[in-house]
Design a protein around this motif. Structure first.
Motif, PDB file in Angstrom:
ATOM      1  N   LEU A   1      10.968  64.688  90.392  1.00  0.00           N
ATOM      2  CA  LEU A   1      11.305  63.786  89.806  1.00  0.00           C
ATOM      3  C   LEU A   1      10.648  64.920  88.310  1.00  0.00           C
ATOM      4  CD1 LEU A   1       8.129  61.180  90.484  1.00  0.00           C
ATOM      5  CD2 LEU A   1      10.324  60.864  90.078  1.00  0.00           C
ATOM      6  N   HIS A   2      11.623  64.150  87.029  1.00  0.00           N
ATOM      7  CA  HIS A   2      12.011  65.387  85.598  1.00  0.00           C
ATOM      8  C   HIS A   2      12.057  64.472  84.672  1.00  0.00           C
ATOM      9  CE1 HIS A   2      13.898  67.909  88.518  1.00  0.00           C
ATOM     10  NE2 HIS A   2      13.869  66.638  89.060  1.00  0.00           N
ATOM     11  N   PRO A   3      10.439  64.489  84.263  1.00  0.00           N
ATOM     12  CA  PRO A   3       9.909  63.642  83.178  1.00  0.00           C
ATOM     13  C   PRO A   3      11.280  63.860  82.129  1.00  0.00           C
ATOM     14  CG  PRO A   3       7.878  64.646  84.462  1.00  0.00           C
ATOM     15  CD  PRO A   3       9.335  65.414  85.126  1.00  0.00           C
TER      16      PRO A   3
ATOM     17  N   ASP B   1      25.245  63.100  89.276  1.00  0.00           N
ATOM     18  CA  ASP B   1      24.607  64.231  89.973  1.00  0.00           C
ATOM     19  C   ASP B   1      22.885  64.165  88.740  1.00  0.00           C
ATOM     20  OD1 ASP B   1      25.215  65.341  87.548  1.00  0.00           O
ATOM     21  OD2 ASP B   1      27.119  65.143  88.334  1.00  0.00           O
ATOM     22  N   LEU B   2      22.345  65.502  88.959  1.00  0.00           N
ATOM     23  CA  LEU B   2      21.277  65.803  87.979  1.00  0.00           C
ATOM     24  C   LEU B   2      21.799  66.235  87.310  1.00  0.00           C
ATOM     25  CD1 LEU B   2      17.835  65.235  87.761  1.00  0.00           C
ATOM     26  CD2 LEU B   2      17.934  67.880  88.457  1.00  0.00           C
ATOM     27  N   PRO B   3      22.601  67.507  86.741  1.00  0.00           N
ATOM     28  CA  PRO B   3      23.013  67.392  85.648  1.00  0.00           C
ATOM     29  C   PRO B   3      23.161  66.234  84.956  1.00  0.00           C
ATOM     30  CG  PRO B   3      23.669  69.416  86.604  1.00  0.00           C
ATOM     31  CD  PRO B   3      23.362  67.834  88.037  1.00  0.00           C
ATOM     32  N   SER B   4      24.178  65.520  85.263  1.00  0.00           N
ATOM     33  CA  SER B   4      24.330  64.469  84.236  1.00  0.00           C
ATOM     34  C   SER B   4      23.221  63.418  83.533  1.00  0.00           C
ATOM     35  CB  SER B   4      25.248  63.276  84.890  1.00  0.00           C
ATOM     36  OG  SER B   4      26.942  64.412  85.128  1.00  0.00           O
ATOM     37  N   ALA B   5      21.908  63.460  84.938  1.00  0.00           N
ATOM     38  CA  ALA B   5      21.335  62.465  84.098  1.00  0.00           C
ATOM     39  C   ALA B   5      20.753  62.182  83.197  1.00  0.00           C
ATOM     40  CB  ALA B   5      21.020  61.416  85.487  1.00  0.00           C
ATOM     41  N   MET B   6      20.257  64.164  83.611  1.00  0.00           N
ATOM     42  CA  MET B   6      19.269  65.097  81.954  1.00  0.00           C
ATOM     43  C   MET B   6      19.892  64.727  81.315  1.00  0.00           C
ATOM     44  SD  MET B   6      17.121  65.407  84.572  1.00  0.00           S
ATOM     45  CE  MET B   6      16.110  66.528  83.486  1.00  0.00           C
ATOM     46  N   SER B   7      21.304  65.685  81.168  1.00  0.00           N
ATOM     47  CA  SER B   7      21.987  65.094  79.881  1.00  0.00           C
ATOM     48  C   SER B   7      22.114  63.742  79.403  1.00  0.00           C
ATOM     49  CB  SER B   7      23.515  64.681  79.929  1.00  0.00           C
ATOM     50  OG  SER B   7      24.300  65.140  78.460  1.00  0.00           O
TER      51      SER B   7
ATOM     52  N   MET C   1       0.146  64.006  87.714  1.00  0.00           N
ATOM     53  CA  MET C   1       1.329  62.819  88.016  1.00  0.00           C
ATOM     54  C   MET C   1       1.186  61.691  86.757  1.00  0.00           C
ATOM     55  SD  MET C   1       3.393  60.624  90.196  1.00  0.00           S
ATOM     56  CE  MET C   1       3.670  61.951  91.882  1.00  0.00           C
ATOM     57  N   SER C   2       2.330  62.003  85.638  1.00  0.00           N
ATOM     58  CA  SER C   2       2.522  60.372  84.412  1.00  0.00           C
ATOM     59  C   SER C   2       1.982  59.192  84.936  1.00  0.00           C
ATOM     60  CB  SER C   2       3.410  61.357  83.474  1.00  0.00           C
ATOM     61  OG  SER C   2       4.359  60.798  84.035  1.00  0.00           O
ATOM     62  N   SER C   3       1.566  58.271  84.291  1.00  0.00           N
ATOM     63  CA  SER C   3       2.132  56.843  84.673  1.00  0.00           C
ATOM     64  C   SER C   3       3.490  56.419  84.581  1.00  0.00           C
ATOM     65  CB  SER C   3       0.867  55.686  83.426  1.00  0.00           C
ATOM     66  OG  SER C   3       1.786  56.146  82.010  1.00  0.00           O
TER      67      SER C   3
ATOM     68  N   SER D   1      10.395  61.286  78.475  1.00  0.00           N
ATOM     69  CA  SER D   1       9.155  61.495  78.055  1.00  0.00           C
ATOM     70  C   SER D   1       8.016  60.968  78.432  1.00  0.00           C
ATOM     71  CB  SER D   1      10.046  60.335  76.480  1.00  0.00           C
ATOM     72  OG  SER D   1      10.677  59.121  77.434  1.00  0.00           O
ATOM     73  N   GLU D   2       7.485  60.426  77.840  1.00  0.00           N
ATOM     74  CA  GLU D   2       6.559  59.524  78.453  1.00  0.00           C
ATOM     75  C   GLU D   2       7.135  57.940  79.220  1.00  0.00           C
ATOM     76  OE1 GLU D   2       3.429  57.669  75.568  1.00  0.00           O
ATOM     77  OE2 GLU D   2       3.115  59.752  74.620  1.00  0.00           O
ATOM     78  N   ARG D   3       8.087  57.525  78.784  1.00  0.00           N
ATOM     79  CA  ARG D   3       8.210  56.635  79.350  1.00  0.00           C
ATOM     80  C   ARG D   3      10.130  56.436  79.916  1.00  0.00           C
ATOM     81  NH1 ARG D   3       9.960  52.113  75.575  1.00  0.00           N
ATOM     82  NH2 ARG D   3      10.093  50.986  77.064  1.00  0.00           N
ATOM     83  N   VAL D   4      10.217  57.901  79.997  1.00  0.00           N
ATOM     84  CA  VAL D   4      11.615  58.414  80.405  1.00  0.00           C
ATOM     85  C   VAL D   4      11.581  59.538  81.457  1.00  0.00           C
ATOM     86  CG1 VAL D   4      13.773  58.860  80.268  1.00  0.00           C
ATOM     87  CG2 VAL D   4      13.161  57.590  78.740  1.00  0.00           C
ATOM     88  N   VAL D   5      11.999  59.239  83.140  1.00  0.00           N
ATOM     89  CA  VAL D   5      11.195  59.716  83.730  1.00  0.00           C
ATOM     90  C   VAL D   5      13.284  60.061  84.396  1.00  0.00           C
ATOM     91  CG1 VAL D   5      10.549  60.148  86.576  1.00  0.00           C
ATOM     92  CG2 VAL D   5       9.525  59.421  84.329  1.00  0.00           C
ATOM     93  N   VAL D   6      13.408  61.191  85.016  1.00  0.00           N
ATOM     94  CA  VAL D   6      15.733  61.062  85.487  1.00  0.00           C
ATOM     95  C   VAL D   6      14.585  61.788  87.158  1.00  0.00           C
ATOM     96  CG1 VAL D   6      17.479  62.214  86.362  1.00  0.00           C
ATOM     97  CG2 VAL D   6      16.425  62.023  83.880  1.00  0.00           C
ATOM     98  N   ALA D   7      14.829  60.868  88.214  1.00  0.00           N
ATOM     99  CA  ALA D   7      14.942  61.190  89.698  1.00  0.00           C
ATOM    100  C   ALA D   7      15.745  61.656  90.304  1.00  0.00           C
ATOM    101  CB  ALA D   7      13.982  60.153  90.579  1.00  0.00           C
TER     102      ALA D   7
END
Length: 120
Positions: A56-58, A100-106, A1-3, A60-66
């Motif tokens: 959780l969907h990392p 929703d998850l697709p909007s957040a991931m986009s 798991m990333s920081s 980048s190093e600093r951006v995570v979508v939950a």
């Protein structure tokens, strides 16, 4: 798991203002802006929201979508939502909610690409 993932989970477990940067950037169905950690904690408390992390969907190093389930006092049922979190060190520095998850991931992908092309 990333920081970054750990910071997001830690915040969900405690909802503590001590785990939030000053300021924190927020976005939700009723507006967007920056808040102090205390104002953010008060906003979360006043809403009465309960949150459960589904995944959780990392990005980048600093951006995570939950991907989350959320429940408010006005509704007994859980609703699926997603939040883009930006982490600065051990602190959550942005929490941007999406329906929703697709909007957040986009959005998260676009945000990371934008940040990567920023000129100093």
């Amino acid at each position: 798991m990333s920081s970054a993932e750990r910071a997001v989970l830690d915040w969900h477990e405690s909802l503590s203002p001590a785990l939030v940067a000053d300021p924190i950037v927020v976005n939700g169905p009723r507006g967007a802006g920056t808040l102090t950690p205390a104002a953010f904690a008060e906003w979360v408390s006043r809403s009465g929201i309960s949150l459960r992390v589904l995944s959780l969907h990392p990005v980048s190093e600093r951006v995570v979508v939950a991907s989350q389930e959320a429940r408010w006092p006005s509704s007994p049922s859980w609703t699926r939502v997603a939040t883009v979190f930006r982490v600065s060190g051990p602190l959550v520095s942005a929490a941007l909610r999406f329906p929703d998850l697709p909007s957040a991931m986009s959005f998260a992908g676009l945000y990371v690409a934008l940040a990567a092309t920023e000129q100093a």
